[in-house]
Design a protein around this motif. Sequence first.
Motif, PDB file in Angstrom:
ATOM      1  N   GLN A  30       0.954  -1.057   0.164  1.00 31.66           N
ATOM      2  CA  GLN A  30      -0.130   0.046  -0.424  1.00 31.66           C
ATOM      3  C   GLN A  30       1.085   0.929   0.075  1.00 31.66           C
ATOM      4  OE1 GLN A  30      -0.492   2.515   2.415  1.00 31.66           O
ATOM      5  NE2 GLN A  30       0.985   2.289   3.099  1.00 31.66           N
ATOM      6  N   HIS A  31       0.445   2.333  -0.996  1.00 30.04           N
ATOM      7  CA  HIS A  31       1.081   3.567  -0.799  1.00 30.04           C
ATOM      8  C   HIS A  31      -0.135   4.691  -0.903  1.00 30.04           C
ATOM      9  CE1 HIS A  31       4.912   1.476  -1.485  1.00 30.04           C
ATOM     10  NE2 HIS A  31       5.441   2.930  -1.620  1.00 30.04           N
ATOM     11  N   ALA A  32      -1.052   4.416   0.006  1.00 28.19           N
ATOM     12  CA  ALA A  32      -2.223   5.494  -0.141  1.00 28.19           C
ATOM     13  C   ALA A  32      -2.644   5.529  -1.665  1.00 28.19           C
ATOM     14  CB  ALA A  32      -1.474   6.389   1.173  1.00 28.19           C
ATOM     15  N   TYR A  33      -2.968   6.480  -1.996  1.00 31.28           N
ATOM     16  CA  TYR A  33      -3.577   7.455  -3.199  1.00 31.28           C
ATOM     17  C   TYR A  33      -2.496   6.576  -3.962  1.00 31.28           C
ATOM     18  CZ  TYR A  33      -6.650   9.155  -0.241  1.00 31.28           C
ATOM     19  OH  TYR A  33      -7.764   9.383   1.165  1.00 31.28           O
ATOM     20  N   LEU A  34      -1.197   6.559  -3.580  1.00 31.35           N
ATOM     21  CA  LEU A  34      -0.642   6.308  -5.312  1.00 31.35           C
ATOM     22  C   LEU A  34      -0.231   5.016  -5.654  1.00 31.35           C
ATOM     23  CD1 LEU A  34       2.375   8.106  -3.974  1.00 31.35           C
ATOM     24  CD2 LEU A  34       0.341   9.001  -5.521  1.00 31.35           C
ATOM     25  N   SER A  35       0.500   4.026  -6.277  1.00 30.21           N
ATOM     26  CA  SER A  35       0.383   2.962  -6.798  1.00 30.21           C
ATOM     27  C   SER A  35       1.250   1.808  -6.243  1.00 30.21           C
ATOM     28  CB  SER A  35       0.845   2.615  -8.121  1.00 30.21           C
ATOM     29  OG  SER A  35       1.126   1.073  -8.845  1.00 30.21           O
ATOM     30  N   LEU A  36       0.134   0.698  -5.663  1.00 24.37           N
ATOM     31  CA  LEU A  36       0.621  -0.646  -5.576  1.00 24.37           C
ATOM     32  C   LEU A  36       2.389  -1.067  -5.571  1.00 24.37           C
ATOM     33  CD1 LEU A  36      -2.109  -2.230  -4.851  1.00 24.37           C
ATOM     34  CD2 LEU A  36      -0.887  -1.846  -2.239  1.00 24.37           C
ATOM     35  N   SER A  37       2.821  -0.570  -6.548  1.00 24.74           N
ATOM     36  CA  SER A  37       3.801  -0.634  -7.266  1.00 24.74           C
ATOM     37  C   SER A  37       4.863  -0.065  -7.314  1.00 24.74           C
ATOM     38  CB  SER A  37       3.995  -1.289  -8.280  1.00 24.74           C
ATOM     39  OG  SER A  37       3.222  -2.606  -8.947  1.00 24.74           O
ATOM     40  N   THR A  38       4.684   1.537  -5.746  1.00 20.17           N
ATOM     41  CA  THR A  38       5.452   2.621  -5.918  1.00 20.17           C
ATOM     42  C   THR A  38       6.703   2.303  -6.156  1.00 20.17           C
ATOM     43  OG1 THR A  38       3.344   3.997  -5.497  1.00 20.17           O
ATOM     44  CG2 THR A  38       5.571   4.765  -4.687  1.00 20.17           C
ATOM     45  N   ASP A  39       6.875   1.417  -5.365  1.00 20.99           N
ATOM     46  CA  ASP A  39       8.964   1.027  -4.665  1.00 20.99           C
ATOM     47  C   ASP A  39       8.756  -0.029  -5.991  1.00 20.99           C
ATOM     48  OD1 ASP A  39       8.123   2.056  -2.080  1.00 20.99           O
ATOM     49  OD2 ASP A  39       8.385   0.121  -1.262  1.00 20.99           O
ATOM     50  N   ASN A  40       8.453  -0.245  -6.428  1.00 22.29           N
ATOM     51  CA  ASN A  40       8.784  -1.274  -7.493  1.00 22.29           C
ATOM     52  C   ASN A  40       8.796  -0.109  -9.421  1.00 22.29           C
ATOM     53  OD1 ASN A  40       8.724  -3.505  -6.682  1.00 22.29           O
ATOM     54  ND2 ASN A  40       6.501  -3.510  -6.988  1.00 22.29           N
ATOM     55  N   ILE A  41       8.558   0.930  -9.225  1.00 20.33           N
ATOM     56  CA  ILE A  41       7.919   1.527 -10.130  1.00 20.33           C
ATOM     57  C   ILE A  41       9.565   2.636 -10.219  1.00 20.33           C
ATOM     58  CG2 ILE A  41       7.173   4.025 -11.757  1.00 20.33           C
ATOM     59  CD1 ILE A  41       4.905   2.078 -10.582  1.00 20.33           C
ATOM     60  N   LEU A  42       9.801   3.365  -8.878  1.00 19.29           N
ATOM     61  CA  LEU A  42      10.610   4.057  -8.638  1.00 19.29           C
ATOM     62  C   LEU A  42      11.914   3.138  -8.782  1.00 19.29           C
ATOM     63  CD1 LEU A  42       9.382   5.616  -6.012  1.00 19.29           C
ATOM     64  CD2 LEU A  42       9.226   6.761  -8.211  1.00 19.29           C
ATOM     65  N   SER A  43      12.230   2.301  -8.047  1.00 19.83           N
ATOM     66  CA  SER A  43      13.625   2.352  -8.431  1.00 19.83           C
ATOM     67  C   SER A  43      14.131   1.088  -9.820  1.00 19.83           C
ATOM     68  CB  SER A  43      13.949   0.795  -7.016  1.00 19.83           C
ATOM     69  OG  SER A  43      12.749  -0.225  -7.720  1.00 19.83           O
ATOM     70  N   GLU A  44      13.266   0.608 -10.375  1.00 16.54           N
ATOM     71  CA  GLU A  44      13.473   0.198 -11.087  1.00 16.54           C
ATOM     72  C   GLU A  44      13.415   1.159 -12.495  1.00 16.54           C
ATOM     73  OE1 GLU A  44      12.128  -3.569 -14.453  1.00 16.54           O
ATOM     74  OE2 GLU A  44      10.337  -2.120 -13.508  1.00 16.54           O
ATOM     75  N   LYS A  45      13.023   2.590 -12.210  1.00 17.61           N
ATOM     76  CA  LYS A  45      12.991   3.821 -13.237  1.00 17.61           C
ATOM     77  C   LYS A  45      14.107   3.995 -12.875  1.00 17.61           C
ATOM     78  CE  LYS A  45      11.007   8.206 -14.886  1.00 17.61           C
ATOM     79  NZ  LYS A  45      11.143   8.043 -16.366  1.00 17.61           N
ATOM     80  N   ILE A  46      14.234   4.691 -11.780  1.00 14.02           N
ATOM     81  CA  ILE A  46      15.529   5.312 -11.161  1.00 14.02           C
ATOM     82  C   ILE A  46      16.996   4.174 -11.905  1.00 14.02           C
ATOM     83  CG2 ILE A  46      17.910   5.554  -9.293  1.00 14.02           C
ATOM     84  CD1 ILE A  46      15.293   7.107  -7.675  1.00 14.02           C
ATOM     85  N   ALA A  47      17.312   3.089 -11.937  1.00  6.19           N
ATOM     86  CA  ALA A  47      18.375   2.120 -12.267  1.00  6.19           C
ATOM     87  C   ALA A  47      18.404   2.406 -13.500  1.00  6.19           C
ATOM     88  CB  ALA A  47      18.273   0.405 -11.674  1.00  6.19           C
ATOM     89  N   THR A  48      17.475   1.795 -14.587  1.00  3.79           N
ATOM     90  CA  THR A  48      17.264   2.042 -15.872  1.00  3.79           C
ATOM     91  C   THR A  48      17.649   3.487 -16.337  1.00  3.79           C
ATOM     92  OG1 THR A  48      15.504   1.018 -15.659  1.00  3.79           O
ATOM     93  CG2 THR A  48      15.742   2.140 -17.823  1.00  3.79           C
ATOM     94  N   ASP A  49      16.829   5.076 -15.988  1.00  3.13           N
ATOM     95  CA  ASP A  49      17.739   6.301 -16.090  1.00  3.13           C
ATOM     96  C   ASP A  49      18.812   6.647 -16.176  1.00  3.13           C
ATOM     97  OD1 ASP A  49      15.051   6.130 -17.016  1.00  3.13           O
ATOM     98  OD2 ASP A  49      14.657   7.733 -15.810  1.00  3.13           O
ATOM     99  N   ALA A  50      19.353   6.048 -14.974  1.00  3.86           N
ATOM    100  CA  ALA A  50      20.931   6.503 -13.975  1.00  3.86           C
ATOM    101  C   ALA A  50      21.751   5.323 -15.467  1.00  3.86           C
ATOM    102  CB  ALA A  50      20.738   5.724 -12.723  1.00  3.86           C
ATOM    103  N   ALA A  51      21.480   4.779 -15.796  1.00  2.00           N
ATOM    104  CA  ALA A  51      22.231   2.942 -16.680  1.00  2.00           C
ATOM    105  C   ALA A  51      22.451   3.717 -17.680  1.00  2.00           C
ATOM    106  CB  ALA A  51      22.013   2.319 -15.847  1.00  2.00           C
ATOM    107  N   GLU A  52      21.096   4.078 -18.777  1.00  2.00           N
ATOM    108  CA  GLU A  52      21.180   4.031 -19.608  1.00  2.00           C
ATOM    109  C   GLU A  52      22.496   4.465 -20.166  1.00  2.00           C
ATOM    110  OE1 GLU A  52      18.133   5.717 -23.377  1.00  2.00           O
ATOM    111  OE2 GLU A  52      17.478   5.933 -21.472  1.00  2.00           O
ATOM    112  N   PRO A  53      22.723   6.009 -20.018  1.00  6.46           N
ATOM    113  CA  PRO A  53      23.796   7.068 -20.602  1.00  6.46           C
ATOM    114  C   PRO A  53      25.577   6.053 -20.513  1.00  6.46           C
ATOM    115  CG  PRO A  53      22.974   7.948 -18.929  1.00  6.46           C
ATOM    116  CD  PRO A  53      22.215   7.164 -19.138  1.00  6.46           C
ATOM    117  N   LEU A  54      25.299   5.307 -19.748  1.00 10.65           N
ATOM    118  CA  LEU A  54      26.554   4.450 -18.851  1.00 10.65           C
ATOM    119  C   LEU A  54      26.679   3.072 -19.594  1.00 10.65           C
ATOM    120  CD1 LEU A  54      26.696   5.371 -15.170  1.00 10.65           C
ATOM    121  CD2 LEU A  54      27.621   6.731 -17.309  1.00 10.65           C
ATOM    122  N   GLY A  55      25.403   2.797 -20.356  1.00  5.47           N
ATOM    123  CA  GLY A  55      25.160   1.202 -21.298  1.00  5.47           C
ATOM    124  C   GLY A  55      25.278   0.035 -20.222  1.00  5.47           C
TER     125      GLY A  55
END
Length: 237
Positions: A30-55
């Motif tokens: 649970q994340h109140a009014y936010l997605s139940l997958s909030t922690d998944n969405i954020l950790s995966e997106k930060i990882a992907t966005d940060a890693a993209e220019p580094l390959g």
Amino acid sequence: MKIANMNWMQVEAYLEKDDRVIVPLGSTEQHAYLSLSTDNILSEKIATDAAEPLGIPVFPVQAYGITPSFMAYPGTVTLRMATFLAVVQDILTSLKQTGFRRIMLLNGHGGNIPAGNAALEWMGDHPECSVIVHNWWMAPKTMAKVKEIDPIASHASWMENFPWTRLEGVSLPSHQKPMVDLDQLRRLSPEKARTLLEDGNYGGLYQRSDDDMNLIWQTALDEVRELLNGNWDDLSK
């Protein structure tokens, strides 16, 4: 680059020139009014966005973590600590066996913090590998930026409300919720925790401007890239 967009031959070619990799760790809860997958969405997106220019390749998020306190909220899934830690170590062993030597576990959920101890134990058996466990939201620069914008921030509050964690058609309260007594919360059963938390927000506003959120996001990305590009054997450098 996501492993989902690669085949094994491309990974093998990557490993001929680099041995860094990221595995996001999340939680379905649970994340109140936010997605139940909030922690998944954020950790995966930060990882992907940060890693993209580094390959650097990014594996799919480990979508289930340790979150027993929220089991009175429908949609939450928790793992036993022993199960979660065994999964983390099995992932590390698999990555090492296939050629990765520098592994970042990019964690997006407070309940998963024991992964740090699991990684330390694992490195004791695999000294040829280095593992960084990065709790992105509480990393020094990112947390400093959060506090600079608004010191009242917590689970399911504005600090997790990014465009990619919001739900279409869901309206958020406009008031600032008082902070819950965290010491009291830690002593409660799941049912009593829900009574105390009500909607699930620990305290603070439910939403701030996208400009504020973009500042936090960029800080988090920079902090991850700094670690990825740093000296893995001596992070003080």
